[in-house]
Write a protein that holds these residues in place. Structure first.
Motif, PDB file in Angstrom:
ATOM      1  N   UNK B 151      -4.337  -3.883  20.926  1.00  0.00           N
ATOM      2  CA  UNK B 151      -4.223  -5.336  20.778  1.00  0.00           C
ATOM      3  C   UNK B 151      -5.552  -5.998  20.397  1.00  0.00           C
ATOM      4  N   UNK B 152      -6.662  -5.687  21.115  1.00  0.00           N
ATOM      5  CA  UNK B 152      -7.905  -6.338  20.694  1.00  0.00           C
ATOM      6  C   UNK B 152      -8.310  -5.938  19.277  1.00  0.00           C
ATOM      7  N   UNK B 155      -6.293  -8.136  16.869  1.00  0.00           N
ATOM      8  CA  UNK B 155      -6.733  -9.530  16.915  1.00  0.00           C
ATOM      9  C   UNK B 155      -8.221  -9.655  16.643  1.00  0.00           C
ATOM     10  N   UNK B 157     -10.331 -10.117  14.184  1.00  0.00           N
ATOM     11  CA  UNK B 157     -11.014 -11.146  13.414  1.00  0.00           C
ATOM     12  C   UNK B 157     -10.905 -12.514  14.069  1.00  0.00           C
ATOM     13  N   UNK B 158      -9.981 -12.646  15.030  1.00  0.00           N
ATOM     14  CA  UNK B 158      -9.876 -13.870  15.815  1.00  0.00           C
ATOM     15  C   UNK B 158      -9.583 -15.119  15.012  1.00  0.00           C
ATOM     16  N   UNK B 159      -9.094 -14.967  13.810  1.00  0.00           N
ATOM     17  CA  UNK B 159      -8.639 -16.156  13.084  1.00  0.00           C
ATOM     18  C   UNK B 159      -7.275 -16.551  13.624  1.00  0.00           C
ATOM     19  N   UNK B 161      -4.540 -16.787  12.098  1.00  0.00           N
ATOM     20  CA  UNK B 161      -3.494 -15.861  11.633  1.00  0.00           C
ATOM     21  C   UNK B 161      -3.520 -14.578  12.440  1.00  0.00           C
ATOM     22  N   UNK B 163      -4.508 -14.196  15.497  1.00  0.00           N
ATOM     23  CA  UNK B 163      -3.958 -14.409  16.837  1.00  0.00           C
ATOM     24  C   UNK B 163      -2.436 -14.441  16.772  1.00  0.00           C
ATOM     25  N   UNK B 165      -0.466 -13.127  14.515  1.00  0.00           N
ATOM     26  CA  UNK B 165       0.107 -11.821  14.202  1.00  0.00           C
ATOM     27  C   UNK B 165      -0.003 -10.880  15.386  1.00  0.00           C
ATOM     28  N   UNK B 167       0.095 -11.681  18.380  1.00  0.00           N
ATOM     29  CA  UNK B 167       1.123 -12.051  19.343  1.00  0.00           C
ATOM     30  C   UNK B 167       2.437 -11.384  18.997  1.00  0.00           C
ATOM     31  N   UNK B 240      -3.328  -7.600   9.651  1.00  0.00           N
ATOM     32  CA  UNK B 240      -4.478  -8.506   9.727  1.00  0.00           C
ATOM     33  C   UNK B 240      -5.703  -7.807  10.280  1.00  0.00           C
ATOM     34  N   UNK B 241      -5.483  -6.637  10.844  1.00  0.00           N
ATOM     35  CA  UNK B 241      -6.607  -5.947  11.453  1.00  0.00           C
ATOM     36  C   UNK B 241      -7.563  -5.462  10.364  1.00  0.00           C
TER      37      UNK B 241
END
Lengths: 133, 510, 514
Positions: B151-152, B155, B157-159, B161, B163, B165, B167, B240-241
């Motif tokens: 999970x981390x 997520x 890039x923390x944008x 999107x 966050x 995605x 989720x 997104x990763x």
């Protein structure tokens, strides 16, 4: 049928009193009336206990050399405790009501809920979620 | 009886990267030292796995009981041919991915690198845990650990999107595993009183057929890491990763865990005989076929390179499911082989996508005109990966397609040969245009230069270099992807080790 | 004279005595109060542990108060169930006392702090008394002691809303306690005995009489309110939300559990199992109610924005689990119930303590206040994550153990529909906890530079990480107890056989009637 109504009159009394107290606790808006209702409710139960301890022809459960048969002392003892509990509860309740009166200026439940509702709305508009200390 | 060897080697293989995490956190301020721990851990992990290989090839099985939480809930490890097959794949590719990650992270000057490398290591530990688990509880434990530890990374890039995605990623994976997989585990325990894997399944005769079918459906729905439709959306969302994450985790570790657990459930919890008797094999095969075809169609319509690769992965994973659902030796061999074959191929493709992004910041296929001239090595590797996906020799993909077809024939299910053929064509349809665009379309620079020359015809010649300069990604990345591409070729020519392991698995389950 | 023999009495008498002494000592110097409270709770924890140890070795302890023989004298009867709950309650009380100093300093007026600790000791006395007693009327007395101190503790903070919350709780709680008193009265009327073990022998011939049935009804309703079983849980959200953090923590972790214990006693020790199954379909009723509680609690928790209110609704759901296990009348499920008494105390304790830490540091009770705290309060947030994962039921945590037993017990009893309910509530818990965890560690960064990009089309796009805030976690006095509880969530999730061995014996005894 008559037997049930007349013979068990102690139960009828206790039930009526209990219902009166119960109704007051739930339905009345004034906090003091609720406390009064609570007292009536608890007193009714105390009466019930005592009444069940009565033995036909018995005297009060205090040692007395002329006594033939005593009433059951245990309910009395239990109810002494229950009375103390009732007093304690009433004391705490009244203490809380005093503080409520100091904070809200009223003892009517509806008014208090209204004040709280307004406060919650204002907090939401202020949107900080900060608790007021 | 199979000889059992007791050794703590599986625990060491899992634990190596956890120890490395501690070291990485300590060396937070020293990037080179921290990266050293990652590389060291990956090499050590691979060596431990390799050290267990001779024992397995001898026909023995390594077991290690770590701890018994409650009667029926033991954390126990068993290394068998299938497990070591998966472990070899994942641990070897982690070594290469580590180098690639370092190159990627440094080129982009990414933030939170310690968090990235630490959780990567934990995720690989958990993958080893799944590979070596001896019962459903240990599998479930490490399966969930993979979800939580990736999970981390998703997520990262923390944008917003990312966050959103991530989720969706957690919602799908955690939700289905708690709702369905855990139900199935409880029902299995209730029916059989045990959660241990066994060569011919543990459920035979323990419950009425209807209940067994329900348990089967719950397992299939609950093992969403295998990305079967309709529970596949987490995989495109995970794109997104950063690309190394997409490459190793979502082409190799996470998704292969999914199909691996699926294989374990089908072969070692239910057993080939029980499933043939229940008749669910064919149903599953149809489901898998549906995913294969539909995912391919969706892939056709994607312009973003990573998304197209993601839908291709969904499709390829269902190859594995289809193959094992045939319940024949050929099919089972194909499904196991495809684990490593697809891994090498897909990781090459993802590595190439990442290299393209780092070098040119381009993410869409329509922008990739002529990039073959700009990045010749990358695109050469990419092409090999594509050939593997389609199944053209000399790329390894041919081997798994061969076994799949022979498995279908063995099972006397001709429709699936049609499915395999159709999807091969579709694969070609969505992969070859990328290759074509890369090599045969004219690079923007060339067009720009030519237009400039045409405009300036009358004004004296300014000798513009109409060549497209070669500008590859940093060397660490390029070397990695060349290695995996070569791996794909090597697998075609020398698949014997893996075929042997696959045959051993078939030998025990049929 | 072996002092250990008198532990059952001492465990009540000492806190009771020191409740008064604390207040008196507070007149001299306020700092004494905390020290006294800490020492006494620790002492009682050691005594409870010793009592449990004795029970494990020699079986049921029967202690006659004042050496009067039961059924005329009051008997303190300790068996596996009792001993287990005693240890849990005293341990949690000790940990929360350890935690309380700074938190009380913030949330309660200084001149009231001796009174606070005094009430706290009274609450502790009441809880221990409820657990240890073998006499029904004694149970009522201790219930009232617990409740009264509870009402006062909730109202003692500075928060204005706590007053109405406490008053409502008082009214409802008194109704419930009086119902219990009525029930006791009816039972006494027909049997002449107040001793639980004695009633167990005397009641069976009377099982079908109206008096006993009515008494049972009153007991069930009264106790359901005390343990906040749906739909009698209405007092709980407000009470837990507005009370001072320490009070929420101790009440959430212990009062409702002891209420559940009392219900187990009445249902299975005073009335035998046959009564619950055959005479009155109380197990079926409780089954339905607990299922509704589980689902409703989780659903209501999702929409909350205040952390403590969310945890309060979550508690309502968890209490459903405890009651659920008791209704299935098989040993596995009952073990699950009993072990959940420990597990939920650990999990909810951790979560409420973390909420208290956050309030102490930032004053914010809203969920949005937790955003980005992963950097600022790493240890507190780690504890929160452990507690949350445990509530969801991830393996290796304590929550999984409870769910395992409840689910396998349900399946053994043939009630397969319980399984989806348990799993759905896990999922719902995952929803509302994950939202928070995500906010803690991945606080949304500054808005993306490409605002027109809406989905993950812009893959591999990276934004600079916002400047990490400096670390500023809660003080060690608050942090260490929180971490201890969080650590135990994991410890008992792995070394589960320790509490389970006691719980299994307790379940066996409740159902088998030895």
């Amino acid at each position: 049928m008559i037997e049930i109504i007349i013979g068990k009159y102690n139960y009828w009394i206790y039930i009526t009193l209990m219902m009166i107290g119960f109704y007051a606790m739930i339905a009345k808006g004034n906090l003091i009336k609720k406390i009064i209702g609570m007292n009536i409710f608890q007193t009714a139960v105390i009466l019930f206990y005592i009444s069940t301890g009565k033995v036909w022809g018995g005297t009060a459960p205090i040692l007395w050399d002329k006594a033939v048969i005593y009433d059951n002392p245990i309910p009395h003892v239990l109810m002494l405790t229950a009375i103390v509990v009732s007093v304690g509860t009433t004391a705490v309740a009244i203490a809380i009501v005093i503080r409520i009166y100091k904070e809200y200026g009223t003892m009517e439940e509806d008014a208090i809920l209204e004040i709280e509702r307004k406060q919650a709305e204002e907090l939401r508009k202020g949107n900080t979620g900060q608790r007021e200390i | 009886m199979v000889e059992i060897v007791h050794s703590a080697a599986p625990l060491c293989a899992i634990g190596v990267s956890l120890v490395a995490v501690i070291l990485m956190v300590i060396s937070k301020g020293y990037p080179n030292l921290r990266e050293f721990w990652t590389i060291g851990a990956s090499i050590l992990k691979f060596s431990i796995v390799v050290s267990m290989l001779p024992t397995i090839l001898d026909g023995k099985v390594i077991e290690y009981s770590l701890y018994s939480i409650l009667p029926g809930l033991d954390i126990k490890f068993r290394v068998d041919p299938m497990g070591i097959f998966f472990a070899l794949t994942a641990s070897f590719l982690w070594i290469i991915t580590s180098f690639y990650s370092i190159g990627y992270m440094r080129a982009l000057k990414e933030h939170a690198q310690t968090r990235y490398f630490s959780f990567f290591a934990i995720a690989l530990s958990a993958t080893m845990g799944v590979a070596f688990s001896a019962n459903l509880f240990t599998t479930f434990l490490f399966y969930e650990l993979i979800t939580l530890s990736t999970f981390p990374l998703v997520a990262h890039t923390e944008t917003p999107e990312a966050i959103k995605s991530s989720r969706r990623y957690i919602a799908y994976l955690l939700g289905t595993s708690i709702a369905f997989q855990l139900s199935a585990i409880f029902l299995t325990y209730n029916a059989t009183g045990t959660l241990e894997f066994s060569n011919h399944g543990i459920l035979a005769g323990k419950a009425p057929d209807m209940l067994l079918i329900i348990i089967f459906i719950l397992f299939m729905a609950g093992i969403t890491k295998a990305a079967m439709m309709p529970f596949h959306s987490w995989l495109p969302a995970a794109m997104v990763a950063p690309t190394p994450v997409s490459a190793l985790l979502h082409a190799v570790a996470v998704v292969k865990t999914g199909v691996f657990v699926l294989l374990k459930v089908i072969l070692f919890v239910f057993g080939v005989d029980l499933l043939s008797k229940l008749g669910v094999g064919t149903a599953l095969a149809y489901f898998a076929s549906f995913t294969i075809i539909v995912a391919s169609f969706i892939a056709l319509r994607q312009d973003n390179l990573k998304l197209r690769l993601a839908y291709s992965t969904i499709s390829q994973l269902s190859y594995v499911v289809l193959a094992v659902a045939l319940l024949t030796p050929g099919g089972i061999t194909a499904s196991i082989m495809h684990i490593i074959i697809h891994a090498f191929g897909k990781i090459t493709l993802f590595f190439a996508a990442g290299a393209i992004y780092v070098a040119t910041r381009k993410t869409n296929i329509s922008e990739l005109n002529g990039i073959g001239k700009q990045m010749p090595l990358t695109m050469a590797a990419f092409t090999i990966g594509v050939l593997s996906m389609i199944g053209v020799p000399p790329a390894a993909g041919f081997i798994s397609k061969w076994y799949m077809i022979s498995g279908s024939i063995e099972a006397r299910q001709i429709p699936f040969i049609i499915v395999i053929a159709a999807s091969t064509i579709l694969n070609a349809c969505y992969f070859l245009p990328i290759v074509y665009t890369a090599y045969f379309k004219r690079h923007d620079n060339e067009i720009y230069n030519e237009e400039w020359r045409m405009l300036n015809k009358g004004y004296g010649m300014i000798n513009l270099n109409s060549e497209v300069r070669i500008k590859e990604a940093p060397p660490l990345m390029v070397v990695s992807l060349i290695l995996t591409a070569i791996g794909t070729l090597v697998l075609f020519f020398w698949p014997s080790l893996f075929l042997e392991l696959a045959r051993m698995v078939v030998g025990v389950v049929i | 004279m072996n002092i250990a023999e008198h532990f059952p009495a001492l465990v009540i008498v000492i806190p009771l005595l020191f409740a008064l002494i604390t207040w008196l000592a507070g007149l001299i110097n306020r700092a004494f109060c905390w020290v006294i409270a800490l020492t006494i709770t620790f002492l009682c924890f050691l005594m409870s542990f010793s009592i449990l140890n004795t029970v494990m070795h020699t079986g049921r302890i029967s202690y006659h108060m004042g050496a009067w023989e039961p059924p005329w004298g009051i008997e303190y009867a300790i068996d596996y169930l009792n001993g287990f709950v005693l240890v849990v309650v005293s341990f949690i009380a000790f940990i929360v006392t350890l935690y309380s100093r700074k938190s009380v300093g913030l949330e309660i007026d200084e001149e009231k702090s001796p009174a606070f600790y005094s009430l706290y000791m009274l609450l502790f006395t009441g809880l221990m008394g409820m657990t240890i007693t073998g006499d029904i009327f004694n149970l009522y007395v201790f219930i009232e002691i617990t409740s009264l101190s509870g009402y006062a503790l909730i109202a003692i903070g500075r928060r204005r809303n706590s007053l109405m919350a406490s008053f409502n709780y008082l009214i409802l709680g008194t109704i419930a306690a009086t119902f219990i008193l009525i029930g006791i009265g009816y039972l006494y009327m027909v049997t002449g005995s107040l001793n639980m073990a004695d009633l167990r022998e005397k009641l069976p011939p009377l099982y079908h009489s109206r008096v006993v049935l009515t008494a049972f009804g009153f007991f069930t309703v009264g106790l359901s309110l005390k343990l906040a079983l749906f739909p009698l849980h209405i007092w709980l959200p407000n009470a837990y939300t507005y009370a001072p953090s320490v009070v929420s923590a101790i009440m959430a972790a212990t009062s409702t559990k002891v209420g559940a214990y009392a219900m187990l006693r009445i249902l299975f020790t005073v009335f035998k199992v046959e009564f619950d199954l055959n005479v009155v379909p109380v197990t079926k009723i409780l089954l339905v109610l607990s299922c509704i509680a589980i689902i409703a609690g989780s659903i209501l928790a999702i929409s909350q924005t205040n952390i403590k209110r969310m945890l309060a609704y979550s508690s309502v759901g968890q209490i459903g689990y405890i009651v659920l296990g008791t209704t299935m009348a098989n040993q596995t499920a009952m073990t699950g119930s009993i072990i959940h008494i420990l597990n939920h105390a650990l999990m909810k304790g951790t979560l409420f303590l973390v909420a208290g830490c956050v309030v102490y540091k930032t004053g914010i009770e809203d969920i949005s206040g937790l955003k980005g705290m992963g950097q600022k309060m790493p240890f507190s947030m780690a504890a929160f994550t452990v507690g949350a994962l445990s509530m969801v039921g991830v393996p290796l945590t304590v929550g999984f153990i409870s769910k395992w037993y409840l689910a396998t017990g349900a399946l053994k009893a043939g009630m397969w529909f319980i399984l989806p309910i348990i799993l759905i509530s896990s999922l719902l818990s995952a929803i509302y906890f994950w939202r928070i965890i995500e906010g803690i560690y991945f606080a949304p960064a500054v808005s993306s530079q490409h605002s027109e990009v809406s989905t993950y089309r812009s893959l591999d796009h990276h934004n600079p990480h916002p400047v990490s805030r400096s670390r500023d976690d809660a003080p060690p006095g608050m942090l260490i107890p929180t971490l201890i509880l969080a650590g135990l969530c994991i410890f008992f999730g792995i070394a589960a056989y320790i509490p389970v061995s006691v719980a299994e014996k307790a379940a066996n005894m409740l159902l088998g009637g030895t």
